[in-house]
Scaffold this active site. Structure first.
Site, PDB file in Angstrom:
ATOM      1  N   HIS A  27       0.855  -1.199   0.000  1.00 35.87           N
ATOM      2  CA  HIS A  27       0.000   0.000   0.000  1.00 35.87           C
ATOM      3  C   HIS A  27       0.882   1.236   0.000  1.00 35.87           C
ATOM      4  O   HIS A  27       1.427   1.642   1.035  1.00 35.87           O
ATOM      5  CB  HIS A  27      -0.944   0.036   1.201  1.00 35.87           C
ATOM      6  CG  HIS A  27      -1.915   1.181   1.137  1.00 35.87           C
ATOM      7  ND1 HIS A  27      -3.167   1.068   0.573  1.00 35.87           N
ATOM      8  CD2 HIS A  27      -1.815   2.472   1.523  1.00 35.87           C
ATOM      9  CE1 HIS A  27      -3.797   2.232   0.638  1.00 35.87           C
ATOM     10  NE2 HIS A  27      -2.984   3.114   1.207  1.00 35.87           N
ATOM     11  N   TYR A  45      -6.598  17.545  -1.588  1.00 32.99           N
ATOM     12  CA  TYR A  45      -5.288  18.001  -1.115  1.00 32.99           C
ATOM     13  C   TYR A  45      -4.370  18.121  -2.327  1.00 32.99           C
ATOM     14  O   TYR A  45      -4.586  17.449  -3.337  1.00 32.99           O
ATOM     15  CB  TYR A  45      -4.705  17.052  -0.060  1.00 32.99           C
ATOM     16  CG  TYR A  45      -4.558  15.612  -0.510  1.00 32.99           C
ATOM     17  CD1 TYR A  45      -3.365  15.130  -1.048  1.00 32.99           C
ATOM     18  CD2 TYR A  45      -5.627  14.716  -0.407  1.00 32.99           C
ATOM     19  CE1 TYR A  45      -3.238  13.807  -1.467  1.00 32.99           C
ATOM     20  CE2 TYR A  45      -5.516  13.401  -0.822  1.00 32.99           C
ATOM     21  CZ  TYR A  45      -4.308  12.942  -1.345  1.00 32.99           C
ATOM     22  OH  TYR A  45      -4.193  11.646  -1.761  1.00 32.99           O
ATOM     23  N   SER A  73      -6.584   9.609  -4.167  1.00 34.04           N
ATOM     24  CA  SER A  73      -7.735  10.424  -4.563  1.00 34.04           C
ATOM     25  C   SER A  73      -7.329  11.721  -5.263  1.00 34.04           C
ATOM     26  O   SER A  73      -8.093  12.254  -6.072  1.00 34.04           O
ATOM     27  CB  SER A  73      -8.606  10.738  -3.348  1.00 34.04           C
ATOM     28  OG  SER A  73      -7.857  11.456  -2.387  1.00 34.04           O
ATOM     29  N   TYR A 152     -12.046   1.476   1.025  1.00 33.59           N
ATOM     30  CA  TYR A 152     -11.546   2.338   2.101  1.00 33.59           C
ATOM     31  C   TYR A 152     -12.732   2.993   2.792  1.00 33.59           C
ATOM     32  O   TYR A 152     -13.501   3.720   2.154  1.00 33.59           O
ATOM     33  CB  TYR A 152     -10.604   3.390   1.508  1.00 33.59           C
ATOM     34  CG  TYR A 152      -9.852   4.210   2.547  1.00 33.59           C
ATOM     35  CD1 TYR A 152      -9.601   3.731   3.829  1.00 33.59           C
ATOM     36  CD2 TYR A 152      -9.363   5.471   2.227  1.00 33.59           C
ATOM     37  CE1 TYR A 152      -8.895   4.479   4.757  1.00 33.59           C
ATOM     38  CE2 TYR A 152      -8.653   6.230   3.149  1.00 33.59           C
ATOM     39  CZ  TYR A 152      -8.426   5.718   4.420  1.00 33.59           C
ATOM     40  OH  TYR A 152      -7.722   6.463   5.348  1.00 33.59           O
ATOM     41  N   HIS A 176      -6.545  -0.452   5.676  1.00 38.82           N
ATOM     42  CA  HIS A 176      -6.304  -0.068   7.076  1.00 38.82           C
ATOM     43  C   HIS A 176      -7.363  -0.668   8.025  1.00 38.82           C
ATOM     44  O   HIS A 176      -7.791  -0.016   8.984  1.00 38.82           O
ATOM     45  CB  HIS A 176      -6.266   1.462   7.221  1.00 38.82           C
ATOM     46  CG  HIS A 176      -5.555   2.172   6.083  1.00 38.82           C
ATOM     47  ND1 HIS A 176      -4.498   1.616   5.405  1.00 38.82           N
ATOM     48  CD2 HIS A 176      -5.769   3.384   5.493  1.00 38.82           C
ATOM     49  CE1 HIS A 176      -4.094   2.458   4.448  1.00 38.82           C
ATOM     50  NE2 HIS A 176      -4.856   3.525   4.473  1.00 38.82           N
ATOM     51  N   ASP A 244       2.142   2.953   3.170  1.00 36.20           N
ATOM     52  CA  ASP A 244       1.228   4.085   2.916  1.00 36.20           C
ATOM     53  C   ASP A 244       2.001   5.340   2.484  1.00 36.20           C
ATOM     54  O   ASP A 244       1.432   6.429   2.448  1.00 36.20           O
ATOM     55  CB  ASP A 244       0.364   4.376   4.146  1.00 36.20           C
ATOM     56  CG  ASP A 244      -0.697   5.435   3.892  1.00 36.20           C
ATOM     57  OD1 ASP A 244      -1.283   5.436   2.798  1.00 36.20           O
ATOM     58  OD2 ASP A 244      -0.925   6.273   4.786  1.00 36.20           O
ATOM     59  N   ASN A 249      -2.058  13.443   3.564  1.00 33.30           N
ATOM     60  CA  ASN A 249      -2.750  14.170   4.649  1.00 33.30           C
ATOM     61  C   ASN A 249      -2.116  13.998   6.033  1.00 33.30           C
ATOM     62  O   ASN A 249      -2.705  14.418   7.029  1.00 33.30           O
ATOM     63  CB  ASN A 249      -4.235  13.772   4.725  1.00 33.30           C
ATOM     64  CG  ASN A 249      -4.959  14.132   3.448  1.00 33.30           C
ATOM     65  OD1 ASN A 249      -4.855  15.261   2.985  1.00 33.30           O
ATOM     66  ND2 ASN A 249      -5.659  13.176   2.854  1.00 33.30           N
TER      67      ASN A 249
HETATM   68  O1  LIG Z   1      -3.565   6.790   1.539  1.00 30.80           O
HETATM   69  C1  LIG Z   1      -4.435   6.328   2.272  1.00 30.80           C
HETATM   70  O2  LIG Z   1      -4.608   5.110   2.328  1.00 30.80           O
HETATM   71  C2  LIG Z   1      -5.247   7.198   3.064  1.00 30.80           C
HETATM   72  C3  LIG Z   1      -5.615   8.474   2.755  1.00 30.80           C
HETATM   73  C4  LIG Z   1      -5.484   9.074   1.437  1.00 30.80           C
HETATM   74  C5  LIG Z   1      -6.155   8.319   0.377  1.00 30.80           C
HETATM   75  O3  LIG Z   1      -6.574   7.211   0.549  1.00 30.80           O
HETATM   76  C6  LIG Z   1      -6.350   8.937  -0.948  1.00 30.80           C
HETATM   77  O4  LIG Z   1      -6.045  10.123  -1.131  1.00 30.80           O
HETATM   78  O5  LIG Z   1      -6.838   8.230  -1.843  1.00 30.80           O
HETATM   79  C7  LIG Z   1      -6.217   9.297   3.809  1.00 30.80           C
HETATM   80  O6  LIG Z   1      -6.756   8.730   4.785  1.00 30.80           O
HETATM   81  O7  LIG Z   1      -6.155  10.537   3.684  1.00 30.80           O
END
Ligand SMILES: O=C(O)/C=C(\CC(=O)C(=O)O)C(=O)O
Length: 292
Positions: A27, A45, A73, A152, A176, A244, A249
């Site tokens: 991950h 972000y 994302s 997620y 997670h 990760d 963030n």
């Molecule tokens: O990286 C991760 O797993 C968790 C993230 C970011 C995320 O998932 C993303 O931006 O797609 C989070 O909790 O901000």
């Protein structure tokens, strides 16, 4: 560009723990580089560039062999940066994409050819504007052979998502562990609910990841170690592990990646558990075509 965020450690320590040969960081993400792969207009972000060279240097520094790169994302449904990183990895990376649910078969096949082996459904409201379950189910029914779905979500919507997860016709990987409150301990409400979910299907996997996100007591994340070790022991063939990196963030509590790696023997104390979590399990999900 002053708004762009750095969420990763500039000089992570060398871990004391040495991962076994073939270990997979299952991950992690890449950000940009933005000049080549602009971020989505809907991104929540805006990070500094964290491209494949940095990721592969970290992989080598930490003692890993391969990566699974999960589309973050901030890149929306344009998987070009993830595909580029996989293409530059010399076969040492595979990926998980985020797709427009209306995607066609030919486009999915292109992703498969580029090393993608799953798609991710993100239910975190702070990261995505909407998560249409009906459309997600539709695309989950048309995935290439051998793919899975990564989900997620946070612990408070686990129950609400259960019918949706039950309807997904391919293996599920939970990011997670569905973000349990690890301060409740291994017998706490969140862990009990997560175990109940794992009992509903034997093809639900989980990532024993992110002590930095889940344990507000901070490094060395003792609550995480105490809560997660029994889960790994009870589901040794369904767990994955990852850094990760670049820790989207997490700019206010940036973890030292070397310390994250040193969590591995605390949640998987035997060589057998470590080999399954780091080598055999990710190989089954991501490199099935190559054998383990
Ligand atoms: O990286 C991760 O797993 C968790 C993230 C970011 C995320 O998932 C993303 O931006 O797609 C989070 O909790 O901000």
């Amino acid at each position: 560009m002053s708004d762009r965020i750095t969420s990763w450690h500039a000089a992570p320590s060398k871990p004391r723990y040495t991962p076994p040969a073939g270990a997979v960081d299952a991950h992690c993400h890449v950000f940009g580089p933005m000049a080549q792969f602009p971020f989505s207009g809907k991104a929540k972000y805006l990070p500094e560039d964290a491209g494949p060279e940095q990721l592969f240097a970290l992989r080598d520094h930490l003692g890993f062999d391969r990566n699974v790169i999960v589309q973050a994302s901030c890149h929306g449904t344009d998987n070009a940066a993830t595909l580029d990183a996989i293409a530059r990895s010399n076969g040492k990376a595979r990926g998980v994409a985020v797709v427009d649910p209306a995607i066609g078969k030919a486009e999915l096949q292109k992703l498969h050819d580029g090393g993608i082996r799953g798609i991710r459904f993100n239910f975190l409201k702070r990261l995505v504007d909407d998560a249409p379950k009906d459309k997600f189910l539709e695309v989950a029914r048309h995935l290439p052979q051998g793919w899975h779905v990564v989900i997620y979500f946070e612990a408070d919507i686990l129950e609400e998502l259960r019918p949706f997860m039950t309807a997904i016709p391919v293996p599920l990987v939970i990011d997670h562990m569905g973000r349990p409150d690890v301060s409740q301990g291994t017998d706490g409400r969140d862990m009990r609910a997560f175990r109940a979910l794992l009992e509903t299907r034997d093809d639900i996997w989980f990532k024993a990841t992110c002590p930095d996100r889940l344990d507000s007591s901070g490094d060395p994340w003792n609550d995480f170690a105490r809560s997660v070790a029994p889960l790994v022991a009870d589901y040794p063939d369904r767990c994955l592990w990852g850094t990760d990196w670049p820790h989207p963030n997490m700019q206010d509590a940036i973890p030292d990646d070397g310390h994250l790696v040193d969590m591995i023997p605390r949640i998987a104390p035997t060589a057998d558990l470590q080999r399954r979590m780091l080598v055999e399990n990710p190989a089954r999900l991501y490199w099935a075509d190559k054998g383990t």
